[in-house]
Design a protein around this motif. Structure first.
Motif, PDB file in Angstrom:
ATOM      1  N   PHE A 112      56.360  66.336  72.532  1.00 15.66           N
ATOM      2  CA  PHE A 112      56.042  67.583  71.824  1.00 15.66           C
ATOM      3  C   PHE A 112      56.665  67.589  70.431  1.00 15.66           C
ATOM      4  O   PHE A 112      56.056  68.003  69.452  1.00 15.66           O
ATOM      5  CB  PHE A 112      56.507  68.812  72.613  1.00 15.66           C
ATOM      6  N   TYR A 113      57.872  67.099  70.368  1.00 17.67           N
ATOM      7  CA  TYR A 113      58.558  67.058  69.073  1.00 17.67           C
ATOM      8  C   TYR A 113      57.752  66.223  68.068  1.00 17.67           C
ATOM      9  O   TYR A 113      57.520  66.649  66.937  1.00 17.67           O
ATOM     10  CB  TYR A 113      59.964  66.467  69.261  1.00 17.67           C
ATOM     11  N   ALA A 144      54.585  68.115  67.183  1.00 16.61           N
ATOM     12  CA  ALA A 144      54.851  69.267  66.315  1.00 16.61           C
ATOM     13  C   ALA A 144      55.097  68.822  64.880  1.00 16.61           C
ATOM     14  O   ALA A 144      55.067  69.623  63.951  1.00 16.61           O
ATOM     15  CB  ALA A 144      56.056  70.049  66.833  1.00 16.61           C
ATOM     16  N   ARG A 145      55.343  67.511  64.705  1.00 21.66           N
ATOM     17  CA  ARG A 145      55.509  66.991  63.342  1.00 21.66           C
ATOM     18  C   ARG A 145      54.218  66.362  62.838  1.00 21.66           C
ATOM     19  O   ARG A 145      54.195  65.710  61.807  1.00 21.66           O
ATOM     20  CB  ARG A 145      56.631  65.951  63.305  1.00 21.66           C
ATOM     21  N   TYR A 177      57.558  78.487  70.020  1.00 22.90           N
ATOM     22  CA  TYR A 177      56.913  77.413  70.795  1.00 22.90           C
ATOM     23  C   TYR A 177      55.427  77.692  70.997  1.00 22.90           C
ATOM     24  O   TYR A 177      54.588  76.799  70.896  1.00 22.90           O
ATOM     25  CB  TYR A 177      57.577  77.259  72.164  1.00 22.90           C
ATOM     26  N   SER A 212      53.575  76.919  67.964  1.00 21.24           N
ATOM     27  CA  SER A 212      53.399  75.502  67.635  1.00 21.24           C
ATOM     28  C   SER A 212      52.729  74.701  68.754  1.00 21.24           C
ATOM     29  O   SER A 212      52.503  73.503  68.593  1.00 21.24           O
ATOM     30  CB  SER A 212      54.715  74.863  67.192  1.00 21.24           C
ATOM     31  N   PHE A 252      55.233  74.498  60.537  1.00 23.08           N
ATOM     32  CA  PHE A 252      56.417  73.679  60.812  1.00 23.08           C
ATOM     33  C   PHE A 252      57.431  74.497  61.584  1.00 23.08           C
ATOM     34  O   PHE A 252      57.707  75.641  61.247  1.00 23.08           O
ATOM     35  CB  PHE A 252      57.053  73.204  59.503  1.00 23.08           C
ATOM     36  N   LEU A 253      57.979  73.883  62.636  1.00 21.50           N
ATOM     37  CA  LEU A 253      59.036  74.556  63.383  1.00 21.50           C
ATOM     38  C   LEU A 253      60.305  73.714  63.309  1.00 21.50           C
ATOM     39  O   LEU A 253      60.321  72.562  63.740  1.00 21.50           O
ATOM     40  CB  LEU A 253      58.603  74.717  64.857  1.00 21.50           C
ATOM     41  N   ALA A 254      61.359  74.296  62.744  1.00 20.69           N
ATOM     42  CA  ALA A 254      62.674  73.649  62.817  1.00 20.69           C
ATOM     43  C   ALA A 254      63.258  74.066  64.158  1.00 20.69           C
ATOM     44  O   ALA A 254      63.497  75.247  64.416  1.00 20.69           O
ATOM     45  CB  ALA A 254      63.557  74.110  61.665  1.00 20.69           C
ATOM     46  N   PHE A 255      63.428  73.080  65.051  1.00 17.54           N
ATOM     47  CA  PHE A 255      63.782  73.374  66.446  1.00 17.54           C
ATOM     48  C   PHE A 255      65.196  73.933  66.581  1.00 17.54           C
ATOM     49  O   PHE A 255      66.116  73.517  65.876  1.00 17.54           O
ATOM     50  CB  PHE A 255      63.691  72.095  67.291  1.00 17.54           C
ATOM     51  N   PRO A 301      66.979  70.311  68.264  1.00 17.87           N
ATOM     52  CA  PRO A 301      66.206  69.118  67.868  1.00 17.87           C
ATOM     53  C   PRO A 301      66.297  68.024  68.930  1.00 17.87           C
ATOM     54  O   PRO A 301      67.334  67.863  69.571  1.00 17.87           O
ATOM     55  CB  PRO A 301      66.877  68.678  66.566  1.00 17.87           C
ATOM     56  N   VAL A 302      65.185  67.302  69.112  1.00 17.90           N
ATOM     57  CA  VAL A 302      65.078  66.332  70.204  1.00 17.90           C
ATOM     58  C   VAL A 302      65.503  64.940  69.733  1.00 17.90           C
ATOM     59  O   VAL A 302      65.193  64.527  68.625  1.00 17.90           O
ATOM     60  CB  VAL A 302      63.612  66.303  70.700  1.00 17.90           C
ATOM     61  N   GLU A 361      66.480  68.472  60.369  1.00 18.71           N
ATOM     62  CA  GLU A 361      65.264  69.284  60.506  1.00 18.71           C
ATOM     63  C   GLU A 361      64.808  69.785  59.136  1.00 18.71           C
ATOM     64  O   GLU A 361      63.620  69.788  58.826  1.00 18.71           O
ATOM     65  CB  GLU A 361      65.515  70.495  61.426  1.00 18.71           C
TER      66      GLU A 361
END
Ligand SMILES: Nc1ncnc2c1ncn2[C@@H]1O[C@H](COP(=O)(O)OP(=O)(O)OP(=O)(O)O)[C@@H](O)[C@H]1O
Ligand SMILES: [Mg+2]
Lengths: 507, 251
Positions: free
Chosen positions: A458-459, A462-463, B47, B50, B83-86, B89-90, B157
């Protein structure tokens, strides 16, 4: 300093972009086409006459025929091993062709210029350079490209070697690189001394079969103190239908010598499974070093598991004398069935044996692969890094043996074995065998199994990265340690193959 | 820019309703902040916008510049400028930070029918932007977020945001875990991106960040709804007296 770092990044960037582009242009198995060419076959089935015929076609001396016949007689008393975690229908050994060669190869071409253009076109289409001025395409170079990297190629088409490039230049350095059939004729003293000395005729069912019917393959001899001036490679192409492929490779790296050897393979899409039983023997003497890299991309069969190559291969390196080094790197993406354990016999003292593996099984593919590190001498190091990826309904097994003999004191092995699952219908299995028979040696084994992480996917998405590309990115990350062990051009091919083999595994 | 109407969303398995009719409109060029108690649905909103799996939109709509977001795949939303800044972050082991950025950037450019950036151009721009965020070349080479400190992850991010140049930026608690200096860097990064055709939705618990990034509008979210909308003074009110009064106002 800063510039070095920049270069490294740029090189990586080039590699990575190549992957991404390939992924974007992804088709399914892209080597599945065949070459329409007039072939000459030996009659179906296997018996002493067929063995004689193969020997005769290769214009072999008597001792070679005797060697083959001994293997054949032995093979008749053996039974096919079934201990691997593989299920496949009974193989009818009489319902196969054991020898197929393009008609045009009947009279051996003296140089590549004389080779049938259709054959040359086949290799061109596969991206294999058979013209000596060519280099493997696709590498992005910095401003000061410096010396071009060249690779000498031995191209094997079904049962015969079509040609070998850069022979003259290699000969100047004293390196012998030719087909094994030629080596049997031209360098009998070397072949007689080393053939079967690493993988004996009687080693196992498939190796014994190979010893009886092998038709061609590559031969390498690097004399003492010589660093082979370029990378050597053999490209195997199965084309004929219902024909087994049994190639035999023999590499001898004499004292203080060095060679890096690459092996690639593809086959057309066929409905009926095809048998491939190769043997690779490597002899490494004092202070010598061999790197052997394989990108195995035989046809894996279709989504339902129809067709594909049954790949039963015996590969073994014998580090015979002190301070010898061997490094196996394999990327196994193809084949319906893979049965393969490239091994290191660490006979001398102070040796180093390494095995890096990526095995990908998608759809109905089954892979049972790993290595053996047999420590016989003192103070040796071995390292195993295995990355298994399973998708679809595939089964992927790592099977590894590490033995420390009583004499192999002060030796170390480190094994890292990671499995990645994509979806919930596939399986990953790890079967390590460890035997330590002295008190001063140490064996470490680490294993992990994980699933492709939805959060990671997903990450990426999402990019802006599409789903399949995201999987390829994550899986390439998972394989990084092994990809880095490959020569640059191969690393690129391997990265894109990773992506292609996993196509359709998500969504 | 972003137009959310009566958005209802629940967990995919139907076990819990999280968003209960969110109405929110962020015009082009504006910065909006969302504050609200833990568990009120702020991250869920980001979420759902996105396109993360696991949530089911049962009612309502969300549009980005007139395009229906909810119909699109996550990567399409990104290419459309979201754009989503989590908040968390993963990590992606083995995938270089630069490779990741470049893959993402080129994927988006390709989706929009633009040319890919050459390796040289790309590196030049990344280095410049990384410098302003105090991200060194070592961090650029390492695997995505692996072994990064909390603050480094958040700065990374913002670097991605700066490179991707989205139209609509959602920042989910980008300030949490940042030290004072990092907070200033991040705020500067955001402010540098402010422009008449770019909007921000900043989710935060603290006035602190809003001192640096001045919001045009502040929303309070509770129980999956926007319960109050006001100017920057609303954030100060929360900072001083918590959510108690606001929650009881709406009953
Ligand atoms: N996948 C999920 N499974 C179960 N519960 C979930 C899931 N996602 C969200 N929730 C629940 O939905 C509610 C809203 O969560 P959300 O993360 O959106 O809150 P938040 O406003 O971002 O909170 P915080 O300020 O703590 O970050 C919480 O009660 C949370 O536990
Ligand atoms: Mg949250």
């Amino acid at each position: 300093m800063a510039d070095l770092a920049t270069d490294a990044i740029e090189v990586r960037e080039g590699v990575d972009r190549e992957t991404v582009e390939t992924v974007q242009n992804m088709g399914s198995y892209k080597y599945g086409w065949d070459t329409e060419i007039e072939m000459e076959y030996a009659p179906k089935g296997i018996n002493e006459d067929i063995v004689r015929l193969i020997s005769e076609k290769n214009e072999e001396p008597e001792w070679m025929l005797e060697w083959r016949l001994a293997a054949f007689r032995r093979w008749q008393t053996m039974t096919e091993p079934r201990w691997a975690l593989l299920t496949y229908p009974e193989i009818d050994y009489q319902d196969q062709y054991y020898y197929a060669r393009p008609k045009s190869m009947e009279v051996k071409p003296k140089s590549l210029d004389e080779v049938d253009p259709k054959l040359l076109a086949t290799y061109e289409k596969l991206g294999i350079p058979l013209k000596e001025q060519m280099i493997l395409a696709g590498v992005e170079r910095g401003e000061d490209a410096g010396e071009e990297r060249r690779v000498a190629v031995d191209a094997v088409f079904d049962s015969v070697s079509v040609g070998t490039t850069f022979k003259d230049e290699l000969a100047k350095a004293g390196v012998i690189f030719c087909s094994i059939s030629e080596a049997i004729r031209e360098h009998p003293e070397l072949v007689r001394k080393y053939l079967g000395s690493v993988v004996p005729q009687s080693d196992n069912f498939f190796a014994t079969l190979n010893s009886a019917v092998f038709s061609d393959g590559s031969f390498v001899y690097v004399p003492p103190g010589v660093k082979c001036p370029m990378e050597l490679s053999t490209y195997f192409r199965i084309n004929a239908e219902n024909t087994g492929q049994f190639e035999r490779t023999l590499i001898i790296c004499d004292k203080g010598a060095y060679v890096s050897y690459l092996e690639g393979c593809t086959a057309p899409k066929r409905d009926i499974a095809q048998l491939h039983a190769a043997v690779v023997e490597i002899v490494i003497l004092e202070d010598a070093e061999v790197k052997y890299s394989t990108v195995q991309n035989w046809f894996p069969g279709d989504e339902e598991g129809k067709g594909g190559i049954y790949n039963f291969v015996t590969k073994r390196a014998d580090c015979r004398e002190a301070r010898a080094k061997v490094m196996w790197t394999q990327v196994e993406t193809g084949s319906a069935i893979t049965w393969k354990y490239p091994s290191c016999i660490l006979r001398g003292d102070d040796l180093s044996g390494e095995f890096y593996s990526i095995a990908i099984a998608n759809n109905m593919q089954q892979a049972d692969t790993g290595t053996k590190m047999i420590h016989l001498g003192k103070n040796s190091r071995s390292r195993i890094v295995s990355k298994g990826i399973s998708a679809g309904k595939a089964q992927n097994t790592y099977r590894g043996l590490v033995t420390m003999h009583p004499r192999a004191t002060n030796s170390r092995n480190y094994t890292q074995c990671d499995s990645l699952l994509i979806g919930d219908q596939c399986g990953a299995h790890t079967v390590p065998y460890i035997e330590v028979k002295n008190n001063s040696s140490r064996v470490e084994h680490e294993a992990t199994t994980s699933k492709v992480d939805d959060d990671q996917l997903f990450y990426c998405r999402a990019r802006g990265v599409g789903e399949e590309e995201a999987v390829a990115l994550v899986v390439n990350g998972f394989c990084r340690d092994v990809l880095q062990a490959l020569p640059m051009e191969f690393a690129m091919e391997a990265q894109s193959l990773v992506a292609i083999s996993l196509e359709g595994s998500v969504g | 820019m972003l137009e959310i109407k009566n958005l209802h969303a629940e967990l995919e398995d139907g076990s819990k309703q999280i968003l209960n009719g969110v109405n929110l409109s962020v015009p082009a060029g504006q910065v909006h902040a969302i504050m609200g108690p833990n568990g009120s649905g702020k991250s869920t909103l980001s979420y759902v916008l996105s396109g993360r799996d696991g949530y089911e939109v049962t009612e309502g709509s969300a549009k980005l510049e007139g395009q229906d977001l909810l119909d699109m795949e996550p990567e399409e939303r990104a290419a459309a400028g979201l754009f989503l800044a989590f908040q968390y972050p993963v990590e992606i082991p083995g995938v270089g930070n630069l490779t990741f950025l470049r893959t993402a950037l080129n994927a988006q450019r390709k989706a929009r029918g633009e040319d890919e950036l050459s390796s040289g151009e790309f590196l030049k721009i990344v280095r410049e932007k990384a410098k302003t965020l105090n991200i060194d070349s070592d961090m650029l080479k390492r695997s995505v977020s692996v072994g990064f400190s909390g603050g480094e992850k958040k700065r990374n991010e913002i670097l991605q945001m700066a490179m991707l140049e989205p139209r609509m930026c959602i920042l989910d608690e980008t300030d949490s875990g940042l030290d004072v200096d990092a907070m200033r860097l991040v705020a500067q990064g955001v402010n540098a991106l402010r422009s008449p055709d770019r909007s921000f939705l900043v989710i935060t618990h603290y006035q602190r960040l809003l001192d640096h990034i001045k919001p045009d509008v502040v929303h309070i979210m509770a129980n999956g709804q926007i319960i109050k909308t006001g100017g920057p003074e609303l954030a100060l009110e929360v900072e001083n007296s918590g959510y108690g009064d606001l929650l009881s106002e709406v009953g």
